[in-house]
Design a protein around this motif. Structure first.
Motif, PDB file in Angstrom:
ATOM      1  N   ILE A   1      45.747  73.290  51.914  1.00 13.08           N
ATOM      2  CA  ILE A   1      45.672  73.392  50.461  1.00 13.08           C
ATOM      3  C   ILE A   1      44.599  74.381  50.003  1.00 13.08           C
ATOM      4  O   ILE A   1      44.802  75.150  49.069  1.00 13.08           O
ATOM      5  CB  ILE A   1      45.415  72.004  49.840  1.00 13.08           C
ATOM      6  N   LEU A   2      43.438  74.369  50.686  1.00 17.52           N
ATOM      7  CA  LEU A   2      42.304  75.185  50.238  1.00 17.52           C
ATOM      8  C   LEU A   2      42.218  76.526  50.944  1.00 17.52           C
ATOM      9  O   LEU A   2      41.480  77.406  50.508  1.00 17.52           O
ATOM     10  CB  LEU A   2      41.002  74.413  50.437  1.00 17.52           C
ATOM     11  N   GLY A   3      42.948  76.705  52.053  1.00 15.86           N
ATOM     12  CA  GLY A   3      42.941  77.980  52.753  1.00 15.86           C
ATOM     13  C   GLY A   3      41.952  78.015  53.901  1.00 15.86           C
ATOM     14  O   GLY A   3      41.375  76.992  54.283  1.00 15.86           O
ATOM     15  N   PRO A   4      41.724  79.189  54.476  1.00 15.35           N
ATOM     16  CA  PRO A   4      40.851  79.301  55.644  1.00 15.35           C
ATOM     17  C   PRO A   4      39.391  79.035  55.325  1.00 15.35           C
ATOM     18  O   PRO A   4      38.915  79.333  54.227  1.00 15.35           O
ATOM     19  CB  PRO A   4      41.055  80.753  56.101  1.00 15.35           C
ATOM     20  N   ALA A   5      38.691  78.446  56.297  1.00 12.18           N
ATOM     21  CA  ALA A   5      37.259  78.174  56.154  1.00 12.18           C
ATOM     22  C   ALA A   5      36.459  79.372  56.633  1.00 12.18           C
ATOM     23  O   ALA A   5      36.877  80.099  57.540  1.00 12.18           O
ATOM     24  CB  ALA A   5      36.881  76.931  56.954  1.00 12.18           C
ATOM     25  N   VAL A   6      35.298  79.574  56.024  1.00  8.37           N
ATOM     26  CA  VAL A   6      34.433  80.681  56.433  1.00  8.37           C
ATOM     27  C   VAL A   6      33.124  80.197  57.054  1.00  8.37           C
ATOM     28  O   VAL A   6      32.476  80.929  57.787  1.00  8.37           O
ATOM     29  CB  VAL A   6      34.130  81.624  55.250  1.00  8.37           C
ATOM     30  N   SER A   7      32.729  78.940  56.756  1.00  8.80           N
ATOM     31  CA  SER A   7      31.507  78.422  57.373  1.00  8.80           C
ATOM     32  C   SER A   7      31.501  76.901  57.325  1.00  8.80           C
ATOM     33  O   SER A   7      32.174  76.286  56.483  1.00  8.80           O
ATOM     34  CB  SER A   7      30.249  78.956  56.657  1.00  8.80           C
ATOM     35  N   VAL A   8      30.747  76.303  58.246  1.00  6.84           N
ATOM     36  CA  VAL A   8      30.615  74.847  58.317  1.00  6.84           C
ATOM     37  C   VAL A   8      29.149  74.507  58.551  1.00  6.84           C
ATOM     38  O   VAL A   8      28.480  75.114  59.399  1.00  6.84           O
ATOM     39  CB  VAL A   8      31.457  74.246  59.460  1.00  6.84           C
ATOM     40  N   THR A   9      28.651  73.553  57.790  1.00  3.13           N
ATOM     41  CA  THR A   9      27.315  73.009  58.019  1.00  3.13           C
ATOM     42  C   THR A   9      27.474  71.551  58.430  1.00  3.13           C
ATOM     43  O   THR A   9      28.162  70.786  57.737  1.00  3.13           O
ATOM     44  CB  THR A   9      26.453  73.086  56.740  1.00  3.13           C
ATOM     45  N   GLY A  10      26.893  71.165  59.556  1.00  5.30           N
ATOM     46  CA  GLY A  10      27.146  69.834  60.068  1.00  5.30           C
ATOM     47  C   GLY A  10      25.891  69.045  60.401  1.00  5.30           C
ATOM     48  O   GLY A  10      24.818  69.611  60.636  1.00  5.30           O
TER      49      GLY A  10
ATOM     50  N   ILE B   1      32.229  72.076  54.523  1.00  2.00           N
ATOM     51  CA  ILE B   1      33.058  73.238  54.848  1.00  2.00           C
ATOM     52  C   ILE B   1      33.179  74.131  53.621  1.00  2.00           C
ATOM     53  O   ILE B   1      33.544  73.673  52.533  1.00  2.00           O
ATOM     54  CB  ILE B   1      34.467  72.794  55.305  1.00  2.00           C
ATOM     55  N   HIS B   2      32.856  75.398  53.813  1.00  2.00           N
ATOM     56  CA  HIS B   2      32.991  76.386  52.739  1.00  2.00           C
ATOM     57  C   HIS B   2      34.246  77.204  53.012  1.00  2.00           C
ATOM     58  O   HIS B   2      34.404  77.788  54.097  1.00  2.00           O
ATOM     59  CB  HIS B   2      31.765  77.297  52.685  1.00  2.00           C
ATOM     60  N   PHE B   3      35.141  77.267  52.030  1.00  2.00           N
ATOM     61  CA  PHE B   3      36.417  77.952  52.199  1.00  2.00           C
ATOM     62  C   PHE B   3      36.377  79.336  51.559  1.00  2.00           C
ATOM     63  O   PHE B   3      35.607  79.601  50.638  1.00  2.00           O
ATOM     64  CB  PHE B   3      37.543  77.121  51.576  1.00  2.00           C
ATOM     65  N   GLU B   4      37.246  80.188  52.064  1.00  2.00           N
ATOM     66  CA  GLU B   4      37.336  81.554  51.555  1.00  2.00           C
ATOM     67  C   GLU B   4      37.665  81.581  50.066  1.00  2.00           C
ATOM     68  O   GLU B   4      37.273  82.494  49.334  1.00  2.00           O
ATOM     69  CB  GLU B   4      38.409  82.314  52.346  1.00  2.00           C
ATOM     70  N   SER B   5      38.383  80.551  49.606  1.00  2.00           N
ATOM     71  CA  SER B   5      38.756  80.458  48.200  1.00  2.00           C
ATOM     72  C   SER B   5      37.568  80.143  47.292  1.00  2.00           C
ATOM     73  O   SER B   5      37.688  80.220  46.069  1.00  2.00           O
ATOM     74  CB  SER B   5      39.814  79.362  48.025  1.00  2.00           C
ATOM     75  N   GLY B   6      36.435  79.773  47.883  1.00  2.00           N
ATOM     76  CA  GLY B   6      35.267  79.376  47.116  1.00  2.00           C
ATOM     77  C   GLY B   6      35.083  77.872  47.043  1.00  2.00           C
ATOM     78  O   GLY B   6      34.014  77.387  46.649  1.00  2.00           O
ATOM     79  N   ALA B   7      36.115  77.111  47.411  1.00  2.00           N
ATOM     80  CA  ALA B   7      36.033  75.654  47.385  1.00  2.00           C
ATOM     81  C   ALA B   7      35.141  75.148  48.515  1.00  2.00           C
ATOM     82  O   ALA B   7      34.919  75.834  49.528  1.00  2.00           O
ATOM     83  CB  ALA B   7      37.421  75.043  47.499  1.00  2.00           C
ATOM     84  N   VAL B   8      34.652  73.936  48.349  1.00  2.00           N
ATOM     85  CA  VAL B   8      33.805  73.278  49.340  1.00  2.00           C
ATOM     86  C   VAL B   8      34.361  71.879  49.595  1.00  2.00           C
ATOM     87  O   VAL B   8      34.818  71.199  48.663  1.00  2.00           O
ATOM     88  CB  VAL B   8      32.340  73.181  48.864  1.00  2.00           C
ATOM     89  N   ALA B   9      34.334  71.434  50.853  1.00  2.00           N
ATOM     90  CA  ALA B   9      34.773  70.081  51.208  1.00  2.00           C
ATOM     91  C   ALA B   9      33.691  69.392  52.018  1.00  2.00           C
ATOM     92  O   ALA B   9      33.007  70.016  52.828  1.00  2.00           O
ATOM     93  CB  ALA B   9      36.070  70.121  52.003  1.00  2.00           C
ATOM     94  N   ARG B  10      33.546  68.093  51.776  1.00  2.00           N
ATOM     95  CA  ARG B  10      32.669  67.255  52.593  1.00  2.00           C
ATOM     96  C   ARG B  10      33.521  66.279  53.378  1.00  2.00           C
ATOM     97  O   ARG B  10      34.277  65.509  52.820  1.00  2.00           O
ATOM     98  CB  ARG B  10      31.680  66.497  51.705  1.00  2.00           C
ATOM     99  N   LEU B  11      33.433  66.346  54.719  1.00  2.00           N
ATOM    100  CA  LEU B  11      34.215  65.499  55.623  1.00  2.00           C
ATOM    101  C   LEU B  11      33.273  64.581  56.388  1.00  2.00           C
ATOM    102  O   LEU B  11      32.376  65.043  57.091  1.00  2.00           O
ATOM    103  CB  LEU B  11      35.028  66.367  56.596  1.00  2.00           C
TER     104      LEU B  11
END
Length: 402
Positions: free
Chosen positions: A183-192, A219-229
């Motif tokens: 849904i959000l597209g490819p990720a560009v970076s992850v902080t864990g 997770i930071h996505f190329e679209s600018g969205a951010v997700a917390r997993l």
């Protein structure tokens, strides 16, 4: 056993045989399911009627088993994770491309009615631009549930030590990553962040002893969205999916219930202010009055949408309440895509394919043939995640091409 439970839901697939390195276990499975057993994995790979290998071995065996199948010219569907090393993943993908075969894998909840319903709402602009997602995978304090006593339908013990040693992230994160990335597209970076919080989950020593049982990834996505997993085997069960846009939010309470309802809550000054009041948060009638929680969206259905088991027994009632996964769904859709010649990769496509597939469980493999036709055969290669067959329709008959 989870795969076998849903095989009958896909009548175009037919089980042909199984293999296990444990001969006693092989005999037990063959007797329980009344299926043929291969003498060796090599014998199964040499069977010209087998076209796809479904690799459900332990994580440490994924690379070796998948590689052997690709070398033999078989399509591969692998349980998650594909591998735990990026170089190995890239090597498998390159090999599959060179051999002209498909490489893909679990989890199949990407194709659930729940995820498709969320996806459609995003595509229709129902929440505005998606900017934030929260994905929960707290899977309860397993160590308190006596997992050493758990047995599958055919009598296999649940590999709880392996689960502890592999860790909840490798085992569980994929269920949320597939819909987040789709849904959000490819990720560009992850902080864990990861931590082993409980070291004495089992009486036996664990190797390694400090595998994290709690992790958080941002997770930071190329679209600018951010997700917390979030993943853990510490907190009680919480499998929610929430997606926040600039104007509204989507939510569903479980990834594993393929027909879990999806709710759309439009933001208004009234609803946002109401959330601040304890009495509104506490009383369902006031929540509804203030628009908190939103409205249930009409679900997207497709031809392979899993039918719920009839309520003819307490066991079926419990399975429905817990949310029952159709783990064969992804396999069936890949086989269908190969047969129909649909594009299953951003980089490669198939023309048409007949089909047979092979399945491996634990250290076991089984072969299935497609009941499809005498379509001409072709091969295709594609990577994990992101494919939805075209022509899905919702319950109103609206065609949705993804």
């Amino acid at each position: 056993d989870f795969y076998m439970a849903k095989l009958a839901s896909h009548p175009d697939l037919e089980l042909a045989g199984v293999f296990d390195t444990d001969l006693d276990r092989l005999a037990q499975v063959c007797a329980f399911y009344a299926v043929r057993g291969y003498d060796t994995y090599a014998a199964m790979l040499a069977d010209p009627s087998v076209e796809m290998v479904v690799n459900l071995t332990s994580i440490g065996s994924h690379n070796e088993v998948s590689r052997a199948a690709i070398e033999a010219g078989k399509h591969v569907y692998c349980e998650k994770p594909l591998v735990t090393d990026m170089a190995q993943a890239q090597s498998l993908a390159a090999l599959a491309a060179a051999k002209g075969v498909a490489l893909t894998g679990a989890p199949s909840n990407l194709y659930s009615d729940t995820v498709l319903t969320m996806w459609r709402a995003v595509r229709e602009g129902r929440i505005g631009k998606p900017v934030l997602a929260y994905a929960e995978f707290d899977d309860m304090p397993i160590y308190m549930m006596q997992p050493e006593t758990w047995r599958s339908a055919s009598g296999a013990p649940w590999p709880y030590l392996h689960e502890y040693e592999s860790g909840c992230t490798w085992e569980h994160a994929g269920y949320h990553l597939v819909w987040l990335c789709a849904i959000l597209g490819p990720a560009v970076s992850v902080t864990g962040f990861a931590k082993s919080l409980i070291g004495d989950k089992a009486e036996q020593p664990l190797h390694p002893a400090d595998t994290p049982d709690f992790t958080v990834g941002v997770i930071h996505f190329e679209s600018g969205a951010v997700a917390r997993l979030t993943c853990s085997i510490i907190a009680p069960t919480d499998h929610r999916m929430r997606l926040f846009g600039r104007e509204a939010e989507l939510s569903s309470d479980s990834y594993r219930d393929y027909q879990a309802p999806v709710f759309l809550e439009r933001y208004t000054r009234r609803s946002l202010s109401g959330r601040r009041l304890r009495i509104v948060r506490s009383l369902p009638l006031l929540r509804k009055l203030f628009g908190i929680g939103g409205q249930k969206l009409p679900p997207v259905r497709h031809a392979r949408s899993m039918a719920k088991p009839p309520l003819t027994s307490l066991r079926n009632f419990r399975r429905r309440q817990e949310g029952e996964q159709d783990k064969v769904l992804g396999i069936a859709l890949v086989a269908e895509a190969l047969r129909l010649g649909q594009t299953i990769s951003r980089k490669s496509s198939a023309t048409s394919a007949g089909g047979a597939w092979t399945r491996i469980t634990s250290n076991r493999a089984s072969a299935c043939e497609s009941k499809s036709s005498n379509l001409p055969r072709s091969k295709s290669s594609w990577g994990f995640g992101g494919m939805i067959p075209a022509g899905i329709t919702d319950r109103h008959g609206t065609e949705l091409s993804w």
